[in-house]
Design a protein around this motif. Structure first.
Motif, PDB file in Angstrom:
ATOM      1  N   ASP A 174       0.821  -1.203   0.000  1.00  0.00           N
ATOM      2  CA  ASP A 174       0.000   0.000   0.000  1.00  0.00           C
ATOM      3  C   ASP A 174       0.863   1.264   0.000  1.00  0.00           C
ATOM      4  OD1 ASP A 174      -2.540  -1.459   0.341  1.00  0.00           O
ATOM      5  OD2 ASP A 174      -1.699  -1.961   2.317  1.00  0.00           O
ATOM      6  N   LEU A 175       2.073   1.144   0.519  1.00  0.00           N
ATOM      7  CA  LEU A 175       3.014   2.265   0.543  1.00  0.00           C
ATOM      8  C   LEU A 175       4.412   1.744   0.292  1.00  0.00           C
ATOM      9  CD1 LEU A 175       3.935   5.195   1.179  1.00  0.00           C
ATOM     10  CD2 LEU A 175       4.045   4.510   3.596  1.00  0.00           C
ATOM     11  N   ILE A 176       5.092   2.339  -0.693  1.00  0.00           N
ATOM     12  CA  ILE A 176       6.517   2.102  -0.907  1.00  0.00           C
ATOM     13  C   ILE A 176       7.191   3.454  -0.746  1.00  0.00           C
ATOM     14  CG2 ILE A 176       8.302   1.332  -2.505  1.00  0.00           C
ATOM     15  CD1 ILE A 176       6.199  -0.458  -3.823  1.00  0.00           C
ATOM     16  N   CYS A 177       8.191   3.527   0.121  1.00  0.00           N
ATOM     17  CA  CYS A 177       8.783   4.821   0.429  1.00  0.00           C
ATOM     18  C   CYS A 177      10.302   4.719   0.544  1.00  0.00           C
ATOM     19  CB  CYS A 177       8.187   5.385   1.723  1.00  0.00           C
ATOM     20  SG  CYS A 177       8.366   4.287   3.154  1.00  0.00           S
ATOM     21  N   SER A 178      10.955   5.862   0.366  1.00  0.00           N
ATOM     22  CA  SER A 178      12.407   5.916   0.454  1.00  0.00           C
ATOM     23  C   SER A 178      12.848   7.352   0.647  1.00  0.00           C
ATOM     24  CB  SER A 178      13.042   5.348  -0.827  1.00  0.00           C
ATOM     25  OG  SER A 178      14.454   5.419  -0.753  1.00  0.00           O
ATOM     26  N   SER A 179      13.758   7.570   1.577  1.00  0.00           N
ATOM     27  CA  SER A 179      14.292   8.905   1.828  1.00  0.00           C
ATOM     28  C   SER A 179      15.807   8.889   1.707  1.00  0.00           C
ATOM     29  CB  SER A 179      13.890   9.392   3.229  1.00  0.00           C
ATOM     30  OG  SER A 179      14.335  10.708   3.455  1.00  0.00           O
ATOM     31  N   MET A 180      16.324   9.701   0.808  1.00  0.00           N
ATOM     32  CA  MET A 180      17.771   9.911   0.649  1.00  0.00           C
ATOM     33  C   MET A 180      18.520   8.617   0.319  1.00  0.00           C
ATOM     34  SD  MET A 180      17.991  13.172   1.038  1.00  0.00           S
ATOM     35  CE  MET A 180      19.675  13.647   1.433  1.00  0.00           C
ATOM     36  N   ALA A 181      17.973   7.834  -0.594  1.00  0.00           N
ATOM     37  CA  ALA A 181      18.612   6.579  -0.988  1.00  0.00           C
ATOM     38  C   ALA A 181      18.717   6.404  -2.495  1.00  0.00           C
ATOM     39  CB  ALA A 181      17.862   5.387  -0.387  1.00  0.00           C
ATOM     40  N   LEU A 182      17.746   6.920  -3.267  1.00  0.00           N
ATOM     41  CA  LEU A 182      17.706   6.624  -4.695  1.00  0.00           C
ATOM     42  C   LEU A 182      18.847   7.276  -5.475  1.00  0.00           C
ATOM     43  CD1 LEU A 182      14.803   5.682  -3.867  1.00  0.00           C
ATOM     44  CD2 LEU A 182      14.103   6.355  -6.164  1.00  0.00           C
ATOM     45  N   GLN A 183      19.541   8.247  -4.874  1.00  0.00           N
ATOM     46  CA  GLN A 183      20.682   8.840  -5.568  1.00  0.00           C
ATOM     47  C   GLN A 183      21.805   7.830  -5.761  1.00  0.00           C
ATOM     48  OE1 GLN A 183      19.687   9.564  -2.511  1.00  0.00           O
ATOM     49  NE2 GLN A 183      21.354  10.077  -1.123  1.00  0.00           N
ATOM     50  N   TRP A 184      21.744   6.714  -5.042  1.00  0.00           N
ATOM     51  CA  TRP A 184      22.762   5.668  -5.187  1.00  0.00           C
ATOM     52  C   TRP A 184      22.389   4.648  -6.244  1.00  0.00           C
ATOM     53  CZ3 TRP A 184      27.031   7.140  -2.967  1.00  0.00           C
ATOM     54  CH2 TRP A 184      26.967   7.980  -1.851  1.00  0.00           C
ATOM     55  N   PHE A 185      21.190   4.751  -6.820  1.00  0.00           N
ATOM     56  CA  PHE A 185      20.795   3.849  -7.892  1.00  0.00           C
ATOM     57  C   PHE A 185      21.605   4.162  -9.150  1.00  0.00           C
ATOM     58  CE2 PHE A 185      16.124   2.592  -6.749  1.00  0.00           C
ATOM     59  CZ  PHE A 185      16.548   2.162  -5.508  1.00  0.00           C
ATOM     60  N   THR A 186      21.910   3.133  -9.916  1.00  0.00           N
ATOM     61  CA  THR A 186      22.551   3.334 -11.211  1.00  0.00           C
ATOM     62  C   THR A 186      21.608   4.044 -12.179  1.00  0.00           C
ATOM     63  OG1 THR A 186      23.867   1.342 -10.891  1.00  0.00           O
ATOM     64  CG2 THR A 186      23.681   2.173 -13.143  1.00  0.00           C
ATOM     65  N   ASP A 187      20.335   3.683 -12.156  1.00  0.00           N
ATOM     66  CA  ASP A 187      19.309   4.281 -13.007  1.00  0.00           C
ATOM     67  C   ASP A 187      18.056   4.494 -12.164  1.00  0.00           C
ATOM     68  OD1 ASP A 187      17.297   4.890 -14.861  1.00  0.00           O
ATOM     69  OD2 ASP A 187      18.204   3.658 -16.427  1.00  0.00           O
ATOM     70  N   PRO A 188      17.921   5.668 -11.522  1.00  0.00           N
ATOM     71  CA  PRO A 188      16.782   5.896 -10.626  1.00  0.00           C
ATOM     72  C   PRO A 188      15.424   5.737 -11.307  1.00  0.00           C
ATOM     73  CG  PRO A 188      18.447   7.588 -10.298  1.00  0.00           C
ATOM     74  CD  PRO A 188      18.852   6.809 -11.518  1.00  0.00           C
ATOM     75  N   LEU A 193       9.853  -0.476  -8.610  1.00  0.00           N
ATOM     76  CA  LEU A 193       9.164  -0.348  -7.334  1.00  0.00           C
ATOM     77  C   LEU A 193       7.669  -0.098  -7.544  1.00  0.00           C
ATOM     78  CD1 LEU A 193      11.783   1.791  -5.373  1.00  0.00           C
ATOM     79  CD2 LEU A 193      11.270  -0.645  -5.070  1.00  0.00           C
ATOM     80  N   ALA A 194       7.347   0.746  -8.526  1.00  0.00           N
ATOM     81  CA  ALA A 194       5.937   1.020  -8.802  1.00  0.00           C
ATOM     82  C   ALA A 194       5.190  -0.252  -9.172  1.00  0.00           C
ATOM     83  CB  ALA A 194       5.815   2.053  -9.922  1.00  0.00           C
ATOM     84  N   GLY A 195       5.895  -1.201  -9.788  1.00  0.00           N
ATOM     85  CA  GLY A 195       5.267  -2.472 -10.143  1.00  0.00           C
ATOM     86  C   GLY A 195       4.878  -3.309  -8.940  1.00  0.00           C
ATOM     87  N   LEU A 196       5.344  -2.933  -7.730  1.00  0.00           N
ATOM     88  CA  LEU A 196       5.003  -3.663  -6.509  1.00  0.00           C
ATOM     89  C   LEU A 196       3.851  -3.015  -5.746  1.00  0.00           C
ATOM     90  CD1 LEU A 196       8.624  -4.358  -5.179  1.00  0.00           C
ATOM     91  CD2 LEU A 196       7.147  -5.920  -6.449  1.00  0.00           C
ATOM     92  N   LEU A 197       3.293  -1.935  -6.296  1.00  0.00           N
ATOM     93  CA  LEU A 197       2.192  -1.246  -5.619  1.00  0.00           C
ATOM     94  C   LEU A 197       0.876  -2.006  -5.771  1.00  0.00           C
ATOM     95  CD1 LEU A 197       2.755   2.511  -6.571  1.00  0.00           C
ATOM     96  CD2 LEU A 197       3.024   1.491  -4.296  1.00  0.00           C
TER      97      LEU A 197
END
Length: 281
Positions: free
Chosen positions: A123-137, A144-148
């Motif tokens: 119902d909620l997928i969240c992340s704070s100050m982490a996606l900048q480490w992704f190779t392709d955000p 992640l949206a596919g898991l909603l």
């Protein structure tokens, strides 16, 4: 609260070897240096609290660190089914040892860019100050949206290009290039319209770091010292000149934080990537 802890070895890869080891080393001191991160987590949690979530939502958090966002959410969401993840095992252990969550909670070492999770939806997928480490955000966000679940909410806070302009200007004044992380551009975390509704808003946050040495110590304290790919470290003399130039501008550092908030609309469509990956949305 019941806790189901599943700690696994992090996946290998250049990004992972560089980043998660540094964060592991910083786990015990992270929160001493995370003033801006706390403010951003608080802001994101307040936005999430305004969303129409179920009474006991199923929550997936990506890149929990020591639990700054988790703690803020737990104060606003008394009961939930929590899946708390991070790529750095020591960070995850620190969070598990200090968090008090209402409901069921499981803690997993997970690469949030390529989430290897059993068939489930959140119902909620969240992340704070982490996606900048992704190779392709962008692609990571789509996965992640596919898991909603239908009507589910995806909420993230990410520092984007244009952050730390004072540090950049100190280098520019000397004809040098920073070796610090190059943040993703805001466009990289915008998701396509259609099955998702929502968007991205940019907000500034200022870090009154005191001086250049304080800025660098804080980066080391939170483990965010992975160098920019292809960069060359400055000499001691060059670094001293950059620090002096930075201090002359007021020794403040501004973050540009992209707050992304999307909802999955009812219905079922298919999206695909150039790499062949497909997701239900």
């Amino acid at each position: 609260m019941t806790a189901d802890s599943t700690l696994r070895t992090p996946p290998s890869g250049p990004r992972d070897r560089q980043a998660h080891v540094r964060f592991d080393r910083a786990a015990n001191r992270y929160e001493q240096h995370a003033g801006v991160q706390v403010a951003i987590a608080r802001r994101l949690a307040a936005q999430i609290a305004d969303q129409p979530l179920p009474e006991q939502p199923r929550i997936l958090e990506i890149g929990c660190g020591t639990g700054l966002l988790t703690r803020q959410l737990a104060a606003r969401i008394p009961l939930a089914d929590w899946t708390i993840t991070d790529l750095a095992p020591a960070m995850l252990t620190r969070a598990q040892d200090t968090l008090r969550l209402g409901g069921n909670a499981r803690f997993r070492v997970l690469d949030g860019e390529h989430p290897d999770l059993p068939a489930c939806s959140f119902d909620l997928i969240c992340s704070s100050m982490a996606l900048q480490w992704f190779t392709d955000p962008g692609r990571g966000l789509l996965r992640l949206a596919g898991l909603l679940a239908p009507g589910g909410c995806l909420a993230v806070a990410v520092p984007v290009r244009g952050s730390w302009p004072e540090w950049q200007q100190a280098h520019d004044s000397l004809g040098l290039t920073p070796a610090t992380l190059l943040f993703p551009c805001a466009q990289a975390i915008r998701l396509p319209a259609g099955p998702l509704s929502g968007g991205v808003r940019i907000e500034p946050f200022q870090d009154d770091c005191g001086n250049a040495l304080g800025f660098l110590r804080a980066l080391k304290g939170i483990g965010a010292t992975t160098p920019r790919p292809g960069s060359r470290p400055l000499t001691v003399s060059q670094l001293r000149q950059v620090c002096a130039a930075f201090d002359r501008t007021g020794a403040r550092c501004t973050y540009r934080i992209a707050f992304g908030l999307w909802h999955r609309t009812p219905g079922r469509t298919r999206t695909g990537h150039a790499d062949g990956t497909r997701h239900d949305l």
